[in-house]
Design a protein around this motif. Sequence first.
Motif, PDB file in Angstrom:
ATOM      1  N   LYS A   1       0.812  -1.206   0.000  1.00  0.00           N
ATOM      2  CA  LYS A   1       0.000   0.000   0.000  1.00  0.00           C
ATOM      3  C   LYS A   1       0.854   1.268   0.000  1.00  0.00           C
ATOM      4  N   ASP A   2       2.119   1.141   0.388  1.00  0.00           N
ATOM      5  CA  ASP A   2       3.001   2.308   0.491  1.00  0.00           C
ATOM      6  C   ASP A   2       3.837   2.547  -0.762  1.00  0.00           C
ATOM      7  N   GLU A   3       3.586   1.765  -1.818  1.00  0.00           N
ATOM      8  CA  GLU A   3       4.428   1.863  -3.018  1.00  0.00           C
ATOM      9  C   GLU A   3       4.478   3.280  -3.582  1.00  0.00           C
ATOM     10  N   GLU A   4       3.333   3.912  -3.743  1.00  0.00           N
ATOM     11  CA  GLU A   4       3.300   5.244  -4.345  1.00  0.00           C
ATOM     12  C   GLU A   4       4.039   6.266  -3.480  1.00  0.00           C
ATOM     13  N   LYS A   5       3.799   6.228  -2.171  1.00  0.00           N
ATOM     14  CA  LYS A   5       4.464   7.169  -1.269  1.00  0.00           C
ATOM     15  C   LYS A   5       5.971   6.949  -1.258  1.00  0.00           C
ATOM     16  N   MET A   6       6.368   5.666  -1.288  1.00  0.00           N
ATOM     17  CA  MET A   6       7.788   5.343  -1.248  1.00  0.00           C
ATOM     18  C   MET A   6       8.499   5.859  -2.500  1.00  0.00           C
ATOM     19  N   ARG A   7       7.895   5.674  -3.640  1.00  0.00           N
ATOM     20  CA  ARG A   7       8.499   6.174  -4.880  1.00  0.00           C
ATOM     21  C   ARG A   7       8.557   7.699  -4.885  1.00  0.00           C
ATOM     22  N   LYS A   8       7.524   8.315  -4.356  1.00  0.00           N
ATOM     23  CA  LYS A   8       7.482   9.773  -4.351  1.00  0.00           C
ATOM     24  C   LYS A   8       8.580  10.330  -3.447  1.00  0.00           C
ATOM     25  N   VAL A   9       8.692   9.812  -2.224  1.00  0.00           N
ATOM     26  CA  VAL A   9       9.693  10.306  -1.279  1.00  0.00           C
ATOM     27  C   VAL A   9      11.103   9.948  -1.729  1.00  0.00           C
ATOM     28  N   ASN A  10      11.306   8.684  -2.070  1.00  0.00           N
ATOM     29  CA  ASN A  10      12.676   8.225  -2.347  1.00  0.00           C
ATOM     30  C   ASN A  10      13.203   8.640  -3.720  1.00  0.00           C
ATOM     31  N   ILE A  11      12.354   8.655  -4.721  1.00  0.00           N
ATOM     32  CA  ILE A  11      12.822   9.029  -6.062  1.00  0.00           C
ATOM     33  C   ILE A  11      12.634  10.528  -6.311  1.00  0.00           C
ATOM     34  N   GLU A  12      11.393  10.998  -6.194  1.00  0.00           N
ATOM     35  CA  GLU A  12      11.138  12.424  -6.434  1.00  0.00           C
ATOM     36  C   GLU A  12      11.861  13.281  -5.396  1.00  0.00           C
ATOM     37  N   GLY A  13      11.869  12.823  -4.135  1.00  0.00           N
ATOM     38  CA  GLY A  13      12.562  13.566  -3.082  1.00  0.00           C
ATOM     39  C   GLY A  13      14.049  13.685  -3.360  1.00  0.00           C
ATOM     40  N   THR A  14      14.653  12.591  -3.813  1.00  0.00           N
ATOM     41  CA  THR A  14      16.080  12.631  -4.143  1.00  0.00           C
ATOM     42  C   THR A  14      16.336  13.518  -5.357  1.00  0.00           C
ATOM     43  N   ALA A  15      15.428  13.494  -6.322  1.00  0.00           N
ATOM     44  CA  ALA A  15      15.551  14.390  -7.482  1.00  0.00           C
ATOM     45  C   ALA A  15      15.541  15.846  -7.027  1.00  0.00           C
ATOM     46  N   ASN A  16      14.697  16.161  -6.052  1.00  0.00           N
ATOM     47  CA  ASN A  16      14.651  17.527  -5.520  1.00  0.00           C
ATOM     48  C   ASN A  16      15.965  17.903  -4.840  1.00  0.00           C
ATOM     49  N   VAL A  17      16.518  16.957  -4.082  1.00  0.00           N
ATOM     50  CA  VAL A  17      17.811  17.209  -3.426  1.00  0.00           C
ATOM     51  C   VAL A  17      18.885  17.487  -4.469  1.00  0.00           C
ATOM     52  N   VAL A  18      18.946  16.637  -5.494  1.00  0.00           N
ATOM     53  CA  VAL A  18      19.947  16.790  -6.556  1.00  0.00           C
ATOM     54  C   VAL A  18      19.772  18.127  -7.271  1.00  0.00           C
ATOM     55  N   ASN A  19      18.545  18.471  -7.612  1.00  0.00           N
ATOM     56  CA  ASN A  19      18.300  19.726  -8.332  1.00  0.00           C
ATOM     57  C   ASN A  19      18.699  20.941  -7.497  1.00  0.00           C
ATOM     58  N   CYS A  20      18.391  20.912  -6.210  1.00  0.00           N
ATOM     59  CA  CYS A  20      18.771  22.019  -5.333  1.00  0.00           C
ATOM     60  C   CYS A  20      20.290  22.110  -5.208  1.00  0.00           C
ATOM     61  N   CYS A  21      20.949  20.964  -5.135  1.00  0.00           N
ATOM     62  CA  CYS A  21      22.421  20.952  -5.063  1.00  0.00           C
ATOM     63  C   CYS A  21      23.017  21.630  -6.290  1.00  0.00           C
ATOM     64  N   ILE A  22      22.463  21.329  -7.460  1.00  0.00           N
ATOM     65  CA  ILE A  22      22.961  21.926  -8.702  1.00  0.00           C
ATOM     66  C   ILE A  22      22.658  23.419  -8.734  1.00  0.00           C
ATOM     67  N   ASP A  23      21.436  23.777  -8.387  1.00  0.00           N
ATOM     68  CA  ASP A  23      21.024  25.187  -8.440  1.00  0.00           C
ATOM     69  C   ASP A  23      21.816  26.068  -7.476  1.00  0.00           C
ATOM     70  N   PHE A  24      22.173  25.526  -6.309  1.00  0.00           N
ATOM     71  CA  PHE A  24      22.863  26.322  -5.292  1.00  0.00           C
ATOM     72  C   PHE A  24      24.384  26.117  -5.310  1.00  0.00           C
ATOM     73  N   GLY A  25      24.886  25.395  -6.313  1.00  0.00           N
ATOM     74  CA  GLY A  25      26.333  25.220  -6.450  1.00  0.00           C
ATOM     75  C   GLY A  25      26.968  24.468  -5.288  1.00  0.00           C
ATOM     76  N   ILE A  26      26.279  23.440  -4.799  1.00  0.00           N
ATOM     77  CA  ILE A  26      26.797  22.647  -3.681  1.00  0.00           C
ATOM     78  C   ILE A  26      28.075  21.933  -4.106  1.00  0.00           C
ATOM     79  N   LYS A  27      29.038  21.906  -3.202  1.00  0.00           N
ATOM     80  CA  LYS A  27      30.343  21.326  -3.510  1.00  0.00           C
ATOM     81  C   LYS A  27      30.264  19.808  -3.718  1.00  0.00           C
ATOM     82  N   LYS A  28      29.498  19.098  -2.836  1.00  0.00           N
ATOM     83  CA  LYS A  28      29.451  17.651  -2.955  1.00  0.00           C
ATOM     84  C   LYS A  28      28.212  17.104  -2.241  1.00  0.00           C
ATOM     85  N   LEU A  29      27.670  16.016  -2.794  1.00  0.00           N
ATOM     86  CA  LEU A  29      26.500  15.341  -2.239  1.00  0.00           C
ATOM     87  C   LEU A  29      26.854  13.905  -1.882  1.00  0.00           C
TER      88      LEU A  29
END
Length: 333
Positions: free
Chosen positions: A90-118
């Motif tokens: 039952k948690d499949e949709e939430k898990m994909r949203k948090v783990n995949i989309e959430g990580t995509a958001n982290v990566v995008n913010c790292c790129i946008d803010f010029g983060i040194k390393k992730l």
Amino acid sequence: MNLITGTTGLVGSHLTLRLLEKGEKVRGIFRSEVSKSKTENLFKLYGKESLFPQIEWIQADILDIPVFEKAFVDVERVYHCAAFISFDPKDEEKMRKVNIEGTANVVNCCIDFGIKKLCHVSSVAALGDLKEGEKILTEETEWNPEKHHSDYGISKYGAEMEVWRGWQEGLETVSVVPGIIIGPGFWNDGSGAIFSTIEKGFPFYTTGSTGFVAVKDVVSAMISLMESDISGERFILIGEHLVLRDMAYKIADALSVKRPKINAGRWLTTFAVFADWLASLFGKKRKLFAETSDAFHRHRKFSNDKIRTALGFEFTPIHEYIRETVRIQKGKK
């Protein structure tokens, strides 16, 4: 400044403590005051409560970009420890949203803010599939989409693909791939429940086997990789492989309680999953699933050669860390 997602979890809280001990600045993300108290309680276990006020807290959600991106201001390094773990279909949709989309958001913010390393915390569930004749999983084992994978494994593999995308777009990244992580402070959650369950006199054991790792080793490897010139690589973190029965025995001995005595074969764990599902029809929250039942009997072995070679890394023996975990949890000097 170091930004940590999942600051209120087992890895994130230990990582926060270690970075503060090193004199570094930490900005931690939390979702509720209750979750934040878990980190504070861990600091108290180690007698380091004086360091807790040094954390710069920001209340945010990795799926709420307008709020989340504010956490990246003046940050140099990001440790992405946050994830949603479940084996409930039952948690499949939430898990994909948090783990995949959430990580995509982290990566995008790292790129946008010029983060040194992730640094991204993945899972052995995201590793590939052994081919005929192969016995040990490595970082290079190829993922076969035609094979069965748990929803959690698929979500963590998808998260790794987002990190890989970030690296291709110029972001320096490393991923750690731990097995079952053990450590003090979270005995009612995740792997910590193994300790509390055995302490209560749980009578069953199984004879599957898998890899375990001390949380302090996970944290040490993450910091060392972030301070290195290594980028675009993933590293399996396994301290030791143990039969689950032997792991249960070691924990029981460290807790000075009776060892589990009953071998729960496949028929018994299958029945337990069915009984748990039946009880859920009457409102009880499910705790057992087919995926967890399979894991009780599966034998998996992982290579930790890559991290040993890259950093000269040595892991803490699990039997020693079990005793250390119990000592810290019980407040023994």
